[in-house]
Design an enzyme around this catalytic site. Structure first.
Site, PDB file in Angstrom:
ATOM      1  CD  GLU A   1       1.188  -4.702  -6.061  1.00  0.00           C
ATOM      2  OE1 GLU A   1       1.129  -4.165  -7.251  1.00  0.00           O
ATOM      3  OE2 GLU A   1       1.554  -4.204  -4.860  1.00  0.00           O
TER       4      GLU A   1
ATOM      5  CG  ASP B   1      -0.011  -1.425  -5.488  1.00  0.00           C
ATOM      6  OD1 ASP B   1      -0.057  -1.707  -6.572  1.00  0.00           O
ATOM      7  OD2 ASP B   1       0.971  -1.188  -4.809  1.00  0.00           O
TER       8      ASP B   1
ATOM      9  CG  HIS C   1       4.534  -1.518  -1.071  1.00  0.00           C
ATOM     10  ND1 HIS C   1       3.124  -0.979  -1.041  1.00  0.00           N
ATOM     11  CD2 HIS C   1       4.555  -2.139  -2.084  1.00  0.00           C
ATOM     12  CE1 HIS C   1       2.772  -0.949  -2.286  1.00  0.00           C
ATOM     13  NE2 HIS C   1       3.418  -1.690  -2.876  1.00  0.00           N
TER      14      HIS C   1
ATOM     15  CG  ASP D   1       1.482  -2.469 -10.321  1.00  0.00           C
ATOM     16  OD1 ASP D   1       0.485  -2.211  -9.500  1.00  0.00           O
ATOM     17  OD2 ASP D   1       2.638  -2.846  -9.816  1.00  0.00           O
TER      18      ASP D   1
ATOM     19  CD  GLU E   1       4.657  -4.620  -5.592  1.00  0.00           C
ATOM     20  OE1 GLU E   1       4.640  -4.418  -7.029  1.00  0.00           O
ATOM     21  OE2 GLU E   1       4.588  -3.651  -4.873  1.00  0.00           O
TER      22      GLU E   1
ATOM     23  CG  HIS F   1       6.159   1.971  -2.339  1.00  0.00           C
ATOM     24  ND1 HIS F   1       7.141   1.106  -2.689  1.00  0.00           N
ATOM     25  CD2 HIS F   1       5.133   1.628  -3.088  1.00  0.00           C
ATOM     26  CE1 HIS F   1       6.775   0.117  -4.081  1.00  0.00           C
ATOM     27  NE2 HIS F   1       5.543   0.829  -4.353  1.00  0.00           N
TER      28      HIS F   1
HETATM   29 MN    MN Z   1       1.596  -2.347  -7.846  1.00  0.00          MN
HETATM   30 MN    MN Z   2       3.043  -2.510  -4.881  1.00  0.00          MN
END
Ligand code: MN
Ligand code: MN
Length: 297
Positions: free
Chosen positions: A280, A94, A156, A83, A188, A164
């Site tokens: 994600e 992200d 998010h 990630d 995600e 976030h």
């Molecule tokens: Mn992530």
């Molecule tokens: Mn994330």
């Protein structure tokens, strides 16, 4: 949204795409997680960006939040989630994918389920769409493969220097009444062959500044000032503090943590020990309906 902002978000997305490709090359079985994380850190710097958070390298039942610290002896194996967060002047992309390092049919199916779910989610993104419907598309896709969607992890919204932000993109039919508006979002899904919830585990090696307590020690204050300047509100890794300040930096972090100034994120562990796959993407949604999946390879 201003064009200069959109450009920076898309630039972060492009760099994130490049990091996804790079990570797929360097993640090989039995390579140390510390080496993988260091290579990823170096690549992000080389491409002129900063990490929006330390790369998460989480294995099997650890759903998220493990980044190597100095002394970490883990090697890549099992079902590994990668990630990655990219920051360009605080504008964030992200993105995550999972790798099966065991040639294991369950791992492969879990990865397919997570990928199906993220694809279903992004294809349903649109201004005015209900978030609960996005969540139900995600859990449907995962259940179709015979697995469970982890319900207490979610996507998010993202704001400048805030990974976030206020909105939750659920991984199940949450019943929330919010609808999508113009903005930047990460979706995600996590697929598991376990119960479908996570609990907090031990320390992750990922920290953020949490409060404005006081420390007396002058060196600890110096470390804190550097962290504030370098990472602002974004999460950071203890290995980055070690790189800058050595072992003394680790002691300073302990003092800052004890004073309530630093918060260490816990690892997130599937409650029943099930294996977990994650996928994600970051989606930029504009008022006129334009949609960019900024991290799509
Ligand atoms: Mn992530
Ligand atoms: Mn994330």
């Amino acid at each position: 949204m201003e064009k200069s902002v959109i450009d920076k978000i898309l630039k972060a997305g492009k760099i994130a795409q490049e990091l996804r490709r790079y990570a797929r090359e360097i993640v090989v079985k039995n390579r140390s997680l510390f080496e993988i994380a260091t290579l990823i850190d170096e690549k992000i710097e080389k491409l002129g960006a900063k990490p929006a958070f330390p790369v998460n390298l989480s294995i099997n039942e650890i759903a998220a939040h493990h980044t190597p610290s100095v002394g970490d002896t883990f090697v890549a194996h099992g079902l590994l989630k990668v990630d990655i967060g990219i920051s360009v002047d605080g504008y964030i992309a992200d993105t995550a994918f999972s790798v099966d390092l065991e040639n294991d049919s369950v791992n492969k199916k879990l990865i397919e389920a997570a990928e199906d779910a993220v694809a279903a989610s992004v294809s349903n993104f649109g201004v005015g769409k209900k978030l609960t419907e996005i969540g139900s598309k995600i859990s449907e896709a995962i259940e179709k493969k015979g697995f469970t969607s982890i319900s207490n992890l979610s996507g998010h919204s993202i704001e400048r220097f805030v990974v976030h932000a206020g909105w939750t993109v659920p991984n199940y039919d949450s019943g929330q009444t919010d609808v999508l508006e113009e903005g930047l979002y990460a979706t995600e899904p996590f697929a598991t062959n376990g119960n479908g919830r996570v609990r907090d585990g031990k320390g992750s090696g990922i920290f953020r500044i949490d409060g404005d307590g006081n420390v007396r020690d002058r060196f600890a204050r110096e470390v804190l000032a550097w962290i504030m300047d370098e990472y602002k509100t974004l999460p950071f890794a203890s290995r980055w503090i070690y790189k800058k300040f050595g072992a003394r930096g680790m002691l300073a972090m302990k003092q800052l943590e004890a004073a309530g100034i630093l918060y260490q994120y816990p690892q997130l562990i599937e409650v029943s020990g099930g294996k977990v796959a994650q996928a994600e993407h970051t989606v930029l949604l504009l008022e006129d309906g334009t949609k960019y999946i900024t991290t799509k390879e």
